[in-house]
Design a protein around this motif. Structure first.
Motif, PDB file in Angstrom:
ATOM      1  N   MET A 171       3.891   6.252  -5.277  1.00 23.35           N
ATOM      2  CA  MET A 171       4.176   6.517  -6.694  1.00 23.35           C
ATOM      3  C   MET A 171       2.976   7.126  -7.430  1.00 23.35           C
ATOM      4  SD  MET A 171       4.285   2.693  -8.415  1.00 23.35           S
ATOM      5  CE  MET A 171       2.807   1.685  -8.582  1.00 23.35           C
ATOM      6  N   LEU A 172       1.920   7.473  -6.667  1.00 20.23           N
ATOM      7  CA  LEU A 172       0.752   8.078  -7.293  1.00 20.23           C
ATOM      8  C   LEU A 172       0.459   9.436  -6.668  1.00 20.23           C
ATOM      9  CD1 LEU A 172      -1.608   4.958  -7.451  1.00 20.23           C
ATOM     10  CD2 LEU A 172      -0.164   5.878  -9.272  1.00 20.23           C
ATOM     11  N   GLY A 219      -0.942   5.728   8.150  1.00 23.06           N
ATOM     12  CA  GLY A 219       0.514   5.675   8.156  1.00 23.06           C
ATOM     13  C   GLY A 219       1.144   5.739   6.786  1.00 23.06           C
ATOM     14  N   VAL A 220       0.345   5.450   5.741  1.00 22.26           N
ATOM     15  CA  VAL A 220       0.883   5.512   4.376  1.00 22.26           C
ATOM     16  C   VAL A 220       0.166   6.601   3.571  1.00 22.26           C
ATOM     17  CG1 VAL A 220       1.618   3.103   4.388  1.00 22.26           C
ATOM     18  CG2 VAL A 220      -0.672   3.665   3.566  1.00 22.26           C
ATOM     19  N   ASN A 221      -0.408   7.571   4.300  1.00 20.26           N
ATOM     20  CA  ASN A 221      -0.998   8.764   3.697  1.00 20.26           C
ATOM     21  C   ASN A 221      -2.279   8.471   2.914  1.00 20.26           C
ATOM     22  OD1 ASN A 221      -0.916  11.571   3.443  1.00 20.26           O
ATOM     23  ND2 ASN A 221       0.104  11.496   1.453  1.00 20.26           N
ATOM     24  N   LEU A 236       0.831  -1.213   0.000  1.00 20.33           N
ATOM     25  CA  LEU A 236       0.000   0.000   0.000  1.00 20.33           C
ATOM     26  C   LEU A 236       0.858   1.252   0.000  1.00 20.33           C
ATOM     27  CD1 LEU A 236      -2.745  -0.994   2.613  1.00 20.33           C
ATOM     28  CD2 LEU A 236      -3.045  -0.787   0.142  1.00 20.33           C
ATOM     29  N   SER A 237       1.911   1.235   0.813  1.00 23.45           N
ATOM     30  CA  SER A 237       2.816   2.378   0.883  1.00 23.45           C
ATOM     31  C   SER A 237       3.502   2.615  -0.455  1.00 23.45           C
ATOM     32  CB  SER A 237       3.865   2.143   1.976  1.00 23.45           C
ATOM     33  OG  SER A 237       4.790   3.206   2.026  1.00 23.45           O
ATOM     34  N   ILE A 281      -7.431   3.615  -4.038  1.00 19.96           N
ATOM     35  CA  ILE A 281      -7.084   2.199  -3.930  1.00 19.96           C
ATOM     36  C   ILE A 281      -8.289   1.462  -3.355  1.00 19.96           C
ATOM     37  CG2 ILE A 281      -5.560   0.474  -2.900  1.00 19.96           C
ATOM     38  CD1 ILE A 281      -3.405   2.569  -2.657  1.00 19.96           C
ATOM     39  N   VAL A 282      -8.736   0.406  -4.025  1.00 23.36           N
ATOM     40  CA  VAL A 282      -9.856  -0.382  -3.537  1.00 23.36           C
ATOM     41  C   VAL A 282      -9.368  -1.792  -3.219  1.00 23.36           C
ATOM     42  CG1 VAL A 282     -10.608  -1.133  -5.842  1.00 23.36           C
ATOM     43  CG2 VAL A 282     -12.254  -1.048  -3.975  1.00 23.36           C
ATOM     44  N   PHE A 283      -9.840  -2.331  -2.094  1.00 25.53           N
ATOM     45  CA  PHE A 283      -9.432  -3.686  -1.725  1.00 25.53           C
ATOM     46  C   PHE A 283     -10.457  -4.296  -0.776  1.00 25.53           C
ATOM     47  CE2 PHE A 283      -7.498  -0.708   1.251  1.00 25.53           C
ATOM     48  CZ  PHE A 283      -7.741  -1.279   2.501  1.00 25.53           C
TER      49      PHE A 283
END
Length: 304
Positions: free
Chosen positions: A205-206, A259-261, A199-200, A212-214
């Motif tokens: 890189m975007l 934590g990964v924005n 995820l990070s 992001i869908v999961f």
């Protein structure tokens, strides 16, 4: 992961069966059946109908009735629901300016080959382990399907720390463009630290505004409090050589994403999935009701 994914094949089978046996569909994948050989389709059908003794020992009925019960009760809910959730979210994102669609662990996903008109403006990237990607490409070639001009296939192994290089190195990929990423059926099979790192890596890189869908299993999945279907799914995955490795509480997930924005934009629990995504189908099929899979939630996260 040195071989093609068995769970990906079973997922394709469940989409194919649903499309073939219902007029009102939760998710309509008319190409899934073509990706499977007749032998594969019949073998999976036979194995799953016989598995009724494992999934529902009390069942009494014909082999075909047993197959329908296993597919509707155990196999289809997750592949159909999460694909619907993802593609509905993608359509909204595309209308708001998203121009790249990254399908991680694409498996036998067929979106690129049945893409609606609104998707032709997207650049689509299928990112998967080399073994599964190679097998899918062989199947597409055997069908003599034209490869869409906006489709790009990238080999990657998430356990390889440098997996991003294949995406960034793709000439069609643009780091500056708002993108939509799907990671369906992935969180279960990666250790928590690996999934967080994936995820990070994606978020890093975007640009802001990317999505992001999961789907993910909740914190009760590996406990005695899990639903019966969830418990049996864990056992089935282990038997297939693809054991599930992680589950998350909502608060844990929220903290990990922060934590990964990333922040949670939309979140569906099983009851909401059934009510929102399966309603029309269930009204049309009173004898074959489908409910969202136990202990599995859907999440749409957006980069801050």
């Amino acid at each position: 992961m040195g071989n093609k994914s068995l769970t990906a094949l079973v997922s394709a089978f469940s989409r194919a069966y649903h499309a073939e046996h219902n007029q009102i569909k939760i998710f309509d994948d008319q190409l899934a059946r073509q990706l499977l050989s007749d032998e594969e389709y019949e073998n999976i059908s036979s194995n799953m109908s016989q598995a009724i003794a494992f999934f529902q020992p009390e069942f009494v009925g014909s082999q075909e009735q047993a197959l329908r019960k296993v597919v509707d009760h155990q196999l289809s809910p997750s592949p159909l629901g999460r694909a619907t959730f993802a593609e509905q979210a993608l359509a909204v994102a595309a209308s708001l300016g998203t121009s790249q669609y990254l399908i991680f662990a694409a498996g036998y996903d067929t979106f690129a080959y049945r893409q609606p008109k609104w998707a032709t403006k997207l650049q689509i990237f299928e990112i998967d382990h080399p073994a599964t990607a190679t097998d899918k490409h062989r199947r597409i070639s055997d069908l003599h399907l034209d490869v869409p001009s906006n489709l790009h296939c990238i080999s990657a192994d998430f356990l390889d720390r440098d997996w991003q290089s294949g995406v960034i190195g793709c000439p069609a990929f643009d780091l500056s463009l708002i993108s939509f990423s799907s990671l369906l059926g992935i969180s279960y099979y990666l250790p928590k630290e690996v999934f967080k790192q994936v995820l990070s890596d994606i978020a890093s890189m975007l640009p802001s505004g990317s999505s992001i869908v999961f789907d993910y299993p909740d914190e009760k999945t590996f406990t005695s409090q899990a639903g019966e279907r969830a418990q049996k799914q864990v056992m089935m995955a282990a038997r297939a050589g693809e054991p599930m490795q992680a589950s998350y509480s909502y608060s844990e997930l929220e903290e990990m994403l922060e934590g990964v924005n990333l922040f949670i934009y939309q979140h569906l629990t099983p009851s909401k999935i059934t009510g929102q995504l399966y309603k029309e189908y269930n009204e049309s099929q009173p004898e074959h009701q489908m409910t969202a899979f136990d202990n599995v939630n859907y999440c749409l996260a957006v980069k801050r």
